[in-house]
Design a protein around this motif. Structure first.
Motif, PDB file in Angstrom:
ATOM      1  N   LYS A 177       0.630  -1.245  -0.091  1.00 52.17           N
ATOM      2  CA  LYS A 177       0.189   0.032  -0.077  1.00 52.17           C
ATOM      3  C   LYS A 177       0.994   1.273  -0.097  1.00 52.17           C
ATOM      4  O   LYS A 177       1.917   1.233   0.776  1.00 52.17           O
ATOM      5  CB  LYS A 177      -0.984  -0.179   1.310  1.00 52.17           C
ATOM      6  CG  LYS A 177      -1.808   1.088   1.376  1.00 52.17           C
ATOM      7  CD  LYS A 177      -2.847   0.696   2.376  1.00 52.17           C
ATOM      8  CE  LYS A 177      -3.796   2.069   2.386  1.00 52.17           C
ATOM      9  NZ  LYS A 177      -4.868   1.968   3.396  1.00 52.17           N
ATOM     10  N   PHE A 182      -2.343   0.954  -4.503  1.00 47.27           N
ATOM     11  CA  PHE A 182      -1.564  -0.309  -4.109  1.00 47.27           C
ATOM     12  C   PHE A 182      -0.606  -0.676  -5.329  1.00 47.27           C
ATOM     13  O   PHE A 182      -0.983  -0.834  -6.444  1.00 47.27           O
ATOM     14  CB  PHE A 182      -2.768  -1.387  -4.187  1.00 47.27           C
ATOM     15  CG  PHE A 182      -3.334  -1.302  -2.668  1.00 47.27           C
ATOM     16  CD1 PHE A 182      -2.888  -2.012  -1.526  1.00 47.27           C
ATOM     17  CD2 PHE A 182      -4.434  -0.456  -2.452  1.00 47.27           C
ATOM     18  CE1 PHE A 182      -3.511  -1.863  -0.263  1.00 47.27           C
ATOM     19  CE2 PHE A 182      -5.139  -0.355  -1.166  1.00 47.27           C
ATOM     20  CZ  PHE A 182      -4.713  -1.215  -0.253  1.00 47.27           C
ATOM     21  N   HIS A 196      -5.882   4.805  -5.671  1.00 49.41           N
ATOM     22  CA  HIS A 196      -6.870   4.954  -4.733  1.00 49.41           C
ATOM     23  C   HIS A 196      -8.268   5.257  -4.939  1.00 49.41           C
ATOM     24  O   HIS A 196      -9.229   4.589  -4.895  1.00 49.41           O
ATOM     25  CB  HIS A 196      -6.494   5.780  -3.463  1.00 49.41           C
ATOM     26  CG  HIS A 196      -5.469   4.860  -2.245  1.00 49.41           C
ATOM     27  ND1 HIS A 196      -5.803   3.706  -1.931  1.00 49.41           N
ATOM     28  CD2 HIS A 196      -4.099   5.462  -2.135  1.00 49.41           C
ATOM     29  CE1 HIS A 196      -4.827   3.498  -1.200  1.00 49.41           C
ATOM     30  NE2 HIS A 196      -3.938   4.415  -1.224  1.00 49.41           N
ATOM     31  N   LYS A 204      -6.094  -6.140  -0.071  1.00 45.78           N
ATOM     32  CA  LYS A 204      -5.313  -6.464   1.230  1.00 45.78           C
ATOM     33  C   LYS A 204      -3.796  -6.984   0.618  1.00 45.78           C
ATOM     34  O   LYS A 204      -3.911  -7.334  -0.594  1.00 45.78           O
ATOM     35  CB  LYS A 204      -5.792  -7.675   1.890  1.00 45.78           C
ATOM     36  CG  LYS A 204      -7.111  -7.035   2.996  1.00 45.78           C
ATOM     37  CD  LYS A 204      -7.428  -8.434   3.702  1.00 45.78           C
ATOM     38  CE  LYS A 204      -8.624  -7.980   4.515  1.00 45.78           C
ATOM     39  NZ  LYS A 204      -9.211  -9.140   5.249  1.00 45.78           N
TER      40      LYS A 204
END
Length: 303
Positions: A177, A182, A196, A204
């Motif tokens: 992140k 990411f 984002h 994740k």
């Protein structure tokens, strides 16, 4: 990266049949042939070299001459060993692995075979913590052929001569992140960025996703998307929306002012893609659009 192979231990009888075998490669899955049995286990060979498969890892109902797929590694005693346990990753793979021990000099990651992978401190982008998971790259220590891992991923990615094009579907491993979004490993070779402001799903680190190449910049940076690009995707989305409308009696509680999160939760698409799709259906006079609802035209419901 160049991998060194095992030194020959002995040459088998030339009358013994071997076929379609590669040379034994440490840190990889190998398809080998059972050549003999001894007090410690089975001797496996590629026709030139042999390694030991301990009896604790020998599957039932195998015989001399059978082929068997094993993972090959060097143990703590410097012995080259085979196992039938399924390793979570191979040498030259990017993978998300969990820390099972931390020492002053490095950390150990669970590889799933009873043999942990060592990450020297110099190979840690940030100090690793016990029970945390990290995306790492697996490689061989050329001095002793033991597997090592590194979270300094930029040292191992390919940064030019991309064998991908804009619009291509790719496999992604979410690696880190950042302030912008990411980072993700692309096809186990490259790295790209999911922004984002274009994400409507909770991501994740370590998660594997299907993605698409949005843009390859002049400087070699790659922009990614979790959704297909181009008008064909809009056509597919229109079909999905129309099918859902007909199955739901002609109405869906999503409209022009619905939030991106609400839209993604229902259809796993961005608000932009949703608005393009409903705009197309509206122009075709198939639906009407409200702030928080779309409705199918009665005539279209009967089609």
């Amino acid at each position: 990266m160049v991998f060194n192979f095992l030194k020959p231990l002995r040459i088998f009888n030339s009358n013994f049949a071997f076929s379609k075998h590669n040379m034994i490669t440490i840190g990889k899955f190998n398809d080998l042939q059972i050549a003999a049995k001894n007090s410690d286990g089975l001797s496996l060979s590629d026709g030139h070299r042999e390694i030991l498969l301990p009896y604790s890892d020998v599957p039932a109902n195998v015989e001399i001459g059978d082929n068997i797929t094993v993972f090959v590694f060097v143990n703590k005693d410097g012995q080259t060993i085979a196992t039938t346990k399924k390793a979570l990753a191979q040498v030259a793979d990017f993978a998300c692995l969990t820390v099972v021990d931390v020492t002053e000099d490095g950390a150990y990651l669970d590889l799933g075979i009873g043999k942990d992978v060592y990450v020297p401190t110099r190979d840690q982008k940030r100090p690793m913590q016990l029970d945390e998971s990290y995306v790492v790259y697996l490689y061989l220590d050329e001095s002793n052929q033991r597997m090592l891992a590194s979270s300094r991923l930029d040292r191992f990615i390919e940064e030019e001569d991309f064998e991908i094009d804009e619009g291509d579907e790719v496999s992604l491993l979410i690696s880190e992140k950042t302030d912008l979004g990411f980072n993700a490993i692309i096809n186990n070779r490259y790295i790209g960025l999911l922004y984002h402001n274009e994400l409507f799903a909770n991501l994740k680190v370590g998660e594997q996703r299907k993605g698409w190449i949005k843009k390859i910049r002049i400087e070699g940076k790659i922009d990614l998307s979790l959704q297909p690009l181009g008008y064909s995707h809009i056509l597919d989305t229109k079909d999905v929306l129309l099918k859902e409308l007909r199955e739901r009696g002609g109405k869906i509680a999503l409209g022009d002012k619905s939030t991106p999160e609400e839209i993604y939760e229902r259809f796993q698409i961005s608000k932009s893609a949703f608005k393009k799709a409903i705009g197309g259906l509206y122009k075709e006079r198939i639906i009407t659009i409200g702030d928080h609802e779309i409705s199918i035209v009665v005539d279209s419901l009967a089609d």
